[in-house]
Write a protein that holds these residues in place. Structure first.
Motif, short mmCIF file in Angstrom:
data_model
loop_
_atom_site.label_atom_id
_atom_site.label_comp_id
_atom_site.label_asym_id
_atom_site.label_seq_id
_atom_site.Cartn_x
_atom_site.Cartn_y
_atom_site.Cartn_z
N PHE A 177 0.75 -1.22 0.16
CA PHE A 177 -0.01 0.09 0.08
C PHE A 177 0.97 1.12 -0.02
O PHE A 177 0.34 2.34 -0.34
CB PHE A 177 -0.91 -0.10 1.13
CG PHE A 177 -0.11 0.16 2.72
CD1 PHE A 177 0.24 1.15 3.10
CD2 PHE A 177 0.14 -1.19 2.93
CE1 PHE A 177 0.85 1.11 4.43
CE2 PHE A 177 0.95 -1.31 4.36
CZ PHE A 177 1.30 -0.21 5.10
N VAL A 178 2.04 1.20 0.42
CA VAL A 178 2.98 2.08 0.70
C VAL A 178 3.03 3.29 -0.62
O VAL A 178 2.79 4.55 -0.67
CB VAL A 178 4.27 1.80 0.98
CG1 VAL A 178 5.39 3.07 1.02
CG2 VAL A 178 4.29 1.34 2.24
N ASP A 179 3.37 2.67 -1.87
CA ASP A 179 3.33 3.45 -3.09
C ASP A 179 2.24 4.39 -3.36
O ASP A 179 2.31 5.68 -3.59
CB ASP A 179 3.93 2.71 -4.21
CG ASP A 179 5.24 2.16 -4.28
OD1 ASP A 179 6.03 2.91 -3.45
OD2 ASP A 179 5.53 1.20 -4.87
N GLY A 180 1.03 3.81 -3.45
CA GLY A 180 -0.44 4.56 -3.79
C GLY A 180 -0.35 5.56 -2.68
O GLY A 180 -0.99 6.84 -2.84
N VAL A 181 -0.40 5.10 -1.34
CA VAL A 181 -0.73 6.30 -0.33
C VAL A 181 0.48 7.24 -0.41
O VAL A 181 0.14 8.69 0.04
CB VAL A 181 -0.48 5.72 1.18
CG1 VAL A 181 -0.80 6.48 2.37
CG2 VAL A 181 -1.71 4.43 1.43
N MET A 186 2.74 5.91 8.62
CA MET A 186 2.03 6.85 7.50
C MET A 186 0.98 7.22 7.82
O MET A 186 0.29 8.37 7.44
CB MET A 186 1.85 5.83 6.22
CG MET A 186 3.07 5.33 5.66
SD MET A 186 3.03 4.56 4.10
CE MET A 186 2.80 5.71 2.97
N LYS A 187 0.04 6.64 8.76
CA LYS A 187 -1.22 7.39 9.17
C LYS A 187 -1.05 8.60 9.94
O LYS A 187 -1.75 9.62 9.85
CB LYS A 187 -1.90 6.15 9.97
CG LYS A 187 -2.66 4.96 9.69
CD LYS A 187 -3.14 4.09 10.36
CE LYS A 187 -3.86 2.95 9.92
NZ LYS A 187 -4.28 1.93 10.55
N ALA A 188 0.29 8.56 10.81
CA ALA A 188 0.61 9.79 11.40
C ALA A 188 0.92 10.94 10.46
O ALA A 188 0.52 12.15 10.58
CB ALA A 188 1.65 9.65 12.40
N ALA A 189 1.33 10.48 9.47
CA ALA A 189 1.75 11.72 8.30
C ALA A 189 0.54 12.03 7.54
O ALA A 189 0.34 13.17 7.29
CB ALA A 189 2.85 11.14 7.41
N ALA A 190 -0.11 11.32 7.31
CA ALA A 190 -1.64 11.50 6.38
C ALA A 190 -2.55 11.98 7.56
O ALA A 190 -3.48 12.73 6.86
CB ALA A 190 -2.09 10.16 5.85
#
Length: 115
Positions: A32-36, A63-67
């Protein structure tokens, strides 16, 4: 020879325990990393956060913290939170093992016999 065999068994047990630990928290799941990351680079933080809702594991948590950043929050504060969460996950994955190469000898053993 028996000492070498015993040490080999201990080493294998540690390796297997770490592989199981990493598998449980899905350390290797990163499809999921590239899409997010693409969504976040486009400024679509709400969509990125929505895409991360069903993901678990340390990579997803960071990534949730950043998003999950809100408008008007300083980048430095977001970076601090991301670093805090990443360090917490690294510490939990460390599983009590110290980094012997970088820790001073006095910190390597903290048994009661060291007085």
């Amino acid at each position: 020879m028996p000492v070498q065999l015993a040490l080999s068994v201990v080493a294998l047990a540690i390796i297997l325990a770490k592989v199981v630990q990493f598998a449980r928290v899905r350390v290797w799941r990163r499809s999921f990393v590239d899409g997010v990351a693409a969504l976040m680079h486009q400024g679509e933080f709400a969509q990125a956060a929505a895409a991360l809702e069903r993901e678990i594991g340390p990579v997803a948590a960071v990534m949730k913290a950043a998003a999950g950043r809100s408008a008007g929050v300083a980048d430095a504060l977001v970076r601090e939170e991301v670093e805090r969460i990443a360090q917490a996950h690294l510490d939990s994955l460390n599983g009590g093992c110290r980094n012997w190469a970088s820790s001073p000898p006095s910190a390597r053993c903290s048994g009661s016999w060291e007085r």
